[in-house]
Design a protein around this motif. Structure first.
Motif, PDB file in Angstrom:
ATOM      1  N   CYS A 203       0.856  -1.192   0.000  1.00  0.00           N
ATOM      2  CA  CYS A 203       0.000   0.000   0.000  1.00  0.00           C
ATOM      3  C   CYS A 203       0.888   1.237   0.000  1.00  0.00           C
ATOM      4  O   CYS A 203       1.992   1.220   0.556  1.00  0.00           O
ATOM      5  N   ARG A 204       0.425   2.298  -0.634  1.00  0.00           N
ATOM      6  CA  ARG A 204       1.157   3.555  -0.568  1.00  0.00           C
ATOM      7  C   ARG A 204       1.048   4.168   0.822  1.00  0.00           C
ATOM      8  O   ARG A 204       0.006   4.060   1.482  1.00  0.00           O
ATOM      9  N   ILE A 205       2.109   4.820   1.230  1.00  0.00           N
ATOM     10  CA  ILE A 205       2.097   5.518   2.515  1.00  0.00           C
ATOM     11  C   ILE A 205       1.047   6.619   2.478  1.00  0.00           C
ATOM     12  O   ILE A 205       0.906   7.325   1.491  1.00  0.00           O
ATOM     13  N   ALA A 206       0.311   6.755   3.566  1.00  0.00           N
ATOM     14  CA  ALA A 206      -0.701   7.810   3.756  1.00  0.00           C
ATOM     15  C   ALA A 206      -1.930   7.615   2.886  1.00  0.00           C
ATOM     16  O   ALA A 206      -2.785   8.484   2.816  1.00  0.00           O
TER      17      ALA A 206
ATOM     18  N   SER B   9      -3.787  13.521   0.076  1.00  0.00           N
ATOM     19  CA  SER B   9      -3.978  13.075  -1.298  1.00  0.00           C
ATOM     20  C   SER B   9      -2.717  13.288  -2.128  1.00  0.00           C
ATOM     21  O   SER B   9      -2.284  12.408  -2.874  1.00  0.00           O
ATOM     22  N   ILE B  10      -2.105  14.458  -1.998  1.00  0.00           N
ATOM     23  CA  ILE B  10      -0.877  14.763  -2.747  1.00  0.00           C
ATOM     24  C   ILE B  10       0.251  13.829  -2.309  1.00  0.00           C
ATOM     25  O   ILE B  10       1.047  13.355  -3.124  1.00  0.00           O
ATOM     26  N   GLU B  11       0.306  13.541  -1.012  1.00  0.00           N
ATOM     27  CA  GLU B  11       1.350  12.648  -0.498  1.00  0.00           C
ATOM     28  C   GLU B  11       1.153  11.220  -1.008  1.00  0.00           C
ATOM     29  O   GLU B  11       2.092  10.588  -1.505  1.00  0.00           O
ATOM     30  N   ALA B  12      -0.078  10.718  -0.897  1.00  0.00           N
ATOM     31  CA  ALA B  12      -0.334   9.317  -1.229  1.00  0.00           C
ATOM     32  C   ALA B  12      -0.371   9.068  -2.731  1.00  0.00           C
ATOM     33  O   ALA B  12       0.190   8.106  -3.230  1.00  0.00           O
ATOM     34  N   GLN B  13      -1.044   9.963  -3.467  1.00  0.00           N
ATOM     35  CA  GLN B  13      -1.257   9.711  -4.888  1.00  0.00           C
ATOM     36  C   GLN B  13      -0.046  10.063  -5.744  1.00  0.00           C
ATOM     37  O   GLN B  13       0.193   9.447  -6.774  1.00  0.00           O
ATOM     38  N   HIS B  14       0.710  11.079  -5.329  1.00  0.00           N
ATOM     39  CA  HIS B  14       1.789  11.573  -6.183  1.00  0.00           C
ATOM     40  C   HIS B  14       3.171  11.502  -5.535  1.00  0.00           C
ATOM     41  O   HIS B  14       4.180  11.535  -6.235  1.00  0.00           O
ATOM     42  N   GLY B  15       3.231  11.444  -4.208  1.00  0.00           N
ATOM     43  CA  GLY B  15       4.513  11.325  -3.524  1.00  0.00           C
ATOM     44  C   GLY B  15       5.387  12.550  -3.630  1.00  0.00           C
ATOM     45  O   GLY B  15       6.601  12.466  -3.429  1.00  0.00           O
ATOM     46  N   LEU B  16       4.790  13.721  -3.920  1.00  0.00           N
ATOM     47  CA  LEU B  16       5.602  14.938  -4.085  1.00  0.00           C
ATOM     48  C   LEU B  16       5.847  15.642  -2.764  1.00  0.00           C
ATOM     49  O   LEU B  16       6.845  16.333  -2.593  1.00  0.00           O
ATOM     50  N   LEU B  17       4.945  15.500  -1.834  1.00  0.00           N
ATOM     51  CA  LEU B  17       5.168  15.926  -0.453  1.00  0.00           C
ATOM     52  C   LEU B  17       5.246  14.668   0.400  1.00  0.00           C
ATOM     53  O   LEU B  17       4.472  13.734   0.209  1.00  0.00           O
ATOM     54  N   VAL B  18       6.177  14.648   1.335  1.00  0.00           N
ATOM     55  CA  VAL B  18       6.437  13.444   2.126  1.00  0.00           C
ATOM     56  C   VAL B  18       6.470  13.805   3.600  1.00  0.00           C
ATOM     57  O   VAL B  18       7.084  14.805   3.992  1.00  0.00           O
ATOM     58  N   GLU B  19       5.809  12.999   4.422  1.00  0.00           N
ATOM     59  CA  GLU B  19       5.854  13.189   5.870  1.00  0.00           C
ATOM     60  C   GLU B  19       7.131  12.522   6.386  1.00  0.00           C
ATOM     61  O   GLU B  19       7.215  11.308   6.512  1.00  0.00           O
TER      62      GLU B  19
END
Length: 809
Positions: free
Chosen positions: A318-321, A506-516
């Motif tokens: 699964c993708r993170i977030a 959504s931006i983190e999970a779907q595109h991975g451009l922002l990361v926690e």
């Protein structure tokens, strides 16, 4: 196989009574029967023992063995035999399907799929999810990540321990593998299925790879057990092929046409027995790709299936977030990004696989392999020399893009902004679209273009503040300010706050451009993307003079270099920005009269030089030579006054002297090529010695004077490799040795003219030098610039302001 018996629970009661009645204990029973104590203990612990021995013990105790035997043991033994036979049959029958389902990969613009075995690179994981760790921004830098300076180290290089993914998959019965988009989760899961079939991983299990998107989209909405049984039936996993081959008529028809008849042939109970005995390796791929409407149902199905058939090995990706979920008894790990060695291994395997794919019967395979290895070496060399692009290579998906681009053109694009845009398009749109994945639009009006605009706002403001890490609340504040102005946006502050959080995830999970990076602390996934979006925002506001001037004010700030290069590439016309940069560069030393005189002297010497080079290039050479010699000699003098030198000091001392003793390789590579080729001049290797650079000739081509004297000094410096002996020698002779070097430099380096600069002037020269290099890099990048502006900057390059034609901006 020998037959075994187990004492029944009622038989155990009778056996204990018999021991008591016969006044026996275990030791006496061992002596009477001549049976080992361990076997006697198994008898009383109700564990299986050989049937004949079981009968002997019963006879010694005066028991009728038929009355005390566990009736189900024979059935259980036979069942075990049947289960092993079923596993063997299933593994044989499913081999071809697993190879078809998991054996290849095709992504992006590949015209043909590649074998996963041929390109697979070992996967590593973190045993804890970094985004859930409680840390401050400073703690992130100190504990997990390297310093954020791409000139010294890779950006966001995590210091957490990495564990091999295959080992973790072996160790845990229930595993969830989390990762960013394009991090290789699906490839790893397919690799596990292939390894299982090759008996290199869980060789006694039957692997089933299930796309959770395909499962959730199934119109029948089957539960997971029924779906799995359907897969057994469709792929004839438990049908004996020898039987089907002998049945040409009715059975063959039934196998191909009538699913109900197949269900009679494939015993449903056998499938459930396999599950109950834990004989399946169930690989559930991409929980994040399940549509929102099906998420609750699918998660519940996984929970119920896992609880009912807990003996089986189950791995989920699964993708993170991506989702809020909770699966009891599952261990979660995070797949890591590639390190340098993994990048090199992938590139090598990629180009070898492509060469093999393109090989025909008439081809020379050895030649193709040699060419593939040569291409790999060129790829790695160019990647190592281009740190911003290399940052993208730590994601397998973007590394594949780089391999495809390099394979097509033999190099990376000169205009890097095109490459970054293609990478962003893949993450924002193409990666899901090409696999027919429909993501839920958390905020319906936030389509791709607006997401890029939003990311540009976040990048521009955080980069200007030097914030590579920023708190979640800051990110949500930018999102809130942006989406409130979109059509049909809610006016309710609470709704906007909820939407802002949803958009961020959504931006983190779907595109991975922002990361926690840690709990509540975010960053861009790559510094390159933060720089790109910053440049994108500047380009969008280029008509505003204040925006361009704010950028130009950072011309001596090292961290802004990539933003300058990207901005000039993305502008429709770079004239205005380049002229502003030229003006800013000149202003660095405009107030220092001595530095202006130094530039005038360089210009005069350049004009008198009899060479085929353009005067600006000669000015660049003299400036670089004096600047470098001055700096390196200063370091030697600083070390000379120290009484005790560390090993690091000694290494610096020798390095600095080597640069003075043999300046040509460093200066030619770093200065002449950088400046000379940038000015579009004809340059030939080793042609420098043939030109009448009087200074260079005096330094390098006079073996009877300077070279011999410098060689003597170098031998003194390297006379002993022992640290303590050298330190003692330096304390006694360091000042004298430095004095000799000073006299040689004064005599030869500038034909009698010695320039001595204060520390403040050296600092100004350093800034002036670096700013000019940046200006030239921008001038000769893939930017749009008029011939008039190009000529104006070239002709006044490294001239004192008094001699320049006034530039109108």
């Amino acid at each position: 196989m020998s037959r075994s018996n187990i004492l029944s629970s009622s038989g155990l009661i009778q056996a204990n009574k018999s021991l008591k009645n016969k006044n026996l204990n275990l030791q006496k029973l061992v002596e009477i029967t001549q049976i080992s104590r361990a076997t006697i203990s198994k008898f009383f612990n109700r564990k299986p023992i050989d049937r004949s021995i079981f009968e002997d013990v019963c006879e010694a105790l005066g028991l009728n063995y038929e009355e005390v035997i566990e009736a189900k043991v024979e059935e259980q033994i036979q069942q075990d035999i049947n289960i092993n036979q079923l596993v063997s049959l299933a593994r044989e029958n499913i081999k071809e399907y697993v190879q078809y389902k998991c054996g290849t990969i095709r992504v992006l613009d590949m015209e043909q799929p590649l074998s996963i075995d041929e390109i697979y690179v070992r996967v590593n994981v973190f045993k804890r999810i970094l985004g859930r760790v409680w840390l401050t921004e400073d703690m992130i830098r100190n504990k997990f990540y390297s310093e954020i300076d791409r000139f010294n180290s890779r950006f966001f290089e995590v210091r957490e321990e990495r564990v091999e993914g295959l080992k973790v998959a072996e160790d845990y019965s229930k595993l969830i593998i989390l990762g960013k988009p394009g991090s290789g989760k699906t490839t790893f899961l397919k690799h596990l299925a292939l390894q299982c079939m090759e008996k290199k991983f869980q060789s006694d299990l039957i692997p089933f790879f299930i796309s959770l998107k395909d499962y959730s989209d199934n119109k029948s909405k089957l539960d997971l057990l029924e779906y799995l049984i359907q897969e057994f039936i469709i792929h004839r996993v438990l049908i004996n092929k020898n039987i089907t081959k002998k049945s040409d008529g009715i059975l063959g028809f039934l196998l191909n046409k009538n699913q109900k008849q197949i269900e009679h042939i494939v015993d449903r109970d056998s499938i459930e027995q396999l599950l109950k005995h834990g004989k399946l390796l169930i690989l559930l791929d991409a929980l994040d790709e399940v549509k929102e409407v099906d998420v609750a149902r699918v998660q519940q199905e996984i929970r119920e299936f896992t609880e009912h058939f807990y003996n089986n090995k189950i791995i989920i990706t699964c993708r993170i977030a991506a989702r809020e979920y909770c699966f009891n008894n599952f261990t979660e790990v995070e797949i890591t990004e590639f390190d340098n060695q993994q990048i090199k291994n992938f590139a090598k395997r990629w180009y070898l696989a492509r060469a093999k794919q393109n090989t025909t019967v008439l081809d020379n395979s050895k030649k193709l392999i040699r060419e593939a290895l040569e291409k790999t070496n060129r790829f790695n060399k160019e990647l190592d020399s281009n740190e911003p692009i290399k940052e993208l290579a730590n994601k397998p998906l973007l590394l594949t893009l780089l391999c495809l681009v390099f394979e097509e053109t033999g190099s990376f694009p000169k205009n890097r902004s095109y490459l970054y845009k293609e990478g962003l398009d893949i993450l924002l749109k193409k990666w899901d679209a090409r696999r027919n994945i429909e993501r839920d639009q958390i905020y319906k009006n936030l389509f791709s273009q607006r997401k890029e605009d939003l990311l540009s706002e976040i990048a521009y403001d955080t980069f200007r503040q030097g914030k590579y890490f920023f708190q979640e609340e800051i990110a949500k504040r930018y999102i809130n300010l942006y989406i409130r102005n979109l059509p049909n946006a809610s006016a309710d502050p609470q709704v906007l706050q909820i939407d802002s959080h949803a958009v961020l995830k959504s931006i983190e999970a779907q595109h991975g451009l922002l990361v926690e990076r840690a709990r509540g602390i975010y960053s861009f996934s790559h510094l390159t993307f933060q720089e790109y979006f910053t440049a994108r925002k500047i380009v969008a506001k280029a008509s505003d003079n204040q925006t361009l001037q704010a950028l130009v004010n950072e011309i001596t700030t090292k961290s802004w270099r990539e933003v300058f290069l990207l901005t000039v590439e993305m502008l429709d016309s770079a004239d205005k920005l380049l002229l502003l940069m030229k003006q800013k560069v000149d202003n660095i030393i405009i107030e220092d009269e001595k530095l202006q005189q130094f530039l005038a002297w360089i210009n005069e010497k350049s004009r008198r030089a009899n060479t085929p080079y353009k005067i600006p290039a000669i000015r660049a050479f003299y400036f670089s030579l004096v600047y470098n010699l001055t700096c390196h000699f200063t370091n030697i003098c600083r070390l000379a006054i120290q009484t005790n030198l560390s090993s690091e000091d000694i290494r610096n001392l020798k390095d600095n002297f080597n640069l003075i003793y043999d300046p040509a390789p460093d200066l030619v590579r770093d200065e002449i090529i950088n400046f000379d080729l940038a000015l579009d001049l004809e340059y030939k290797k080793n042609s420098l010695l043939a030109n009448n650079f009087d200074h260079l000739l005096e330094l390098l081509s006079n073996p009877d004077s300077l070279q011999q004297e410098l060689q003597k000094l170098k031998q003194e410096l390297n006379h002993d490799s022992d640290f303590d002996l050298f330190n003692t020698w330096w304390q006694e002779n360091g000042n004298k040795w430095t004095g000799k070097l000073r006299q040689l430099i004064i005599k030869y380096r500038e034909t009698g003219h010695g320039w001595e600069f204060s520390d403040e002037q050296k600092n100004s020269l350093r800034k002036y030098y670096q700013a000019n290099k940046l200006l030239l890099d921008c001038l000769y990048s893939d930017c749009c610039i008029s011939p008039e502006v190009r000529h104006q900057i070239e002709s006044t390059f490294l001239l004192p302001v008094t001699k320049q034609t006034e530039i109108q901006v």
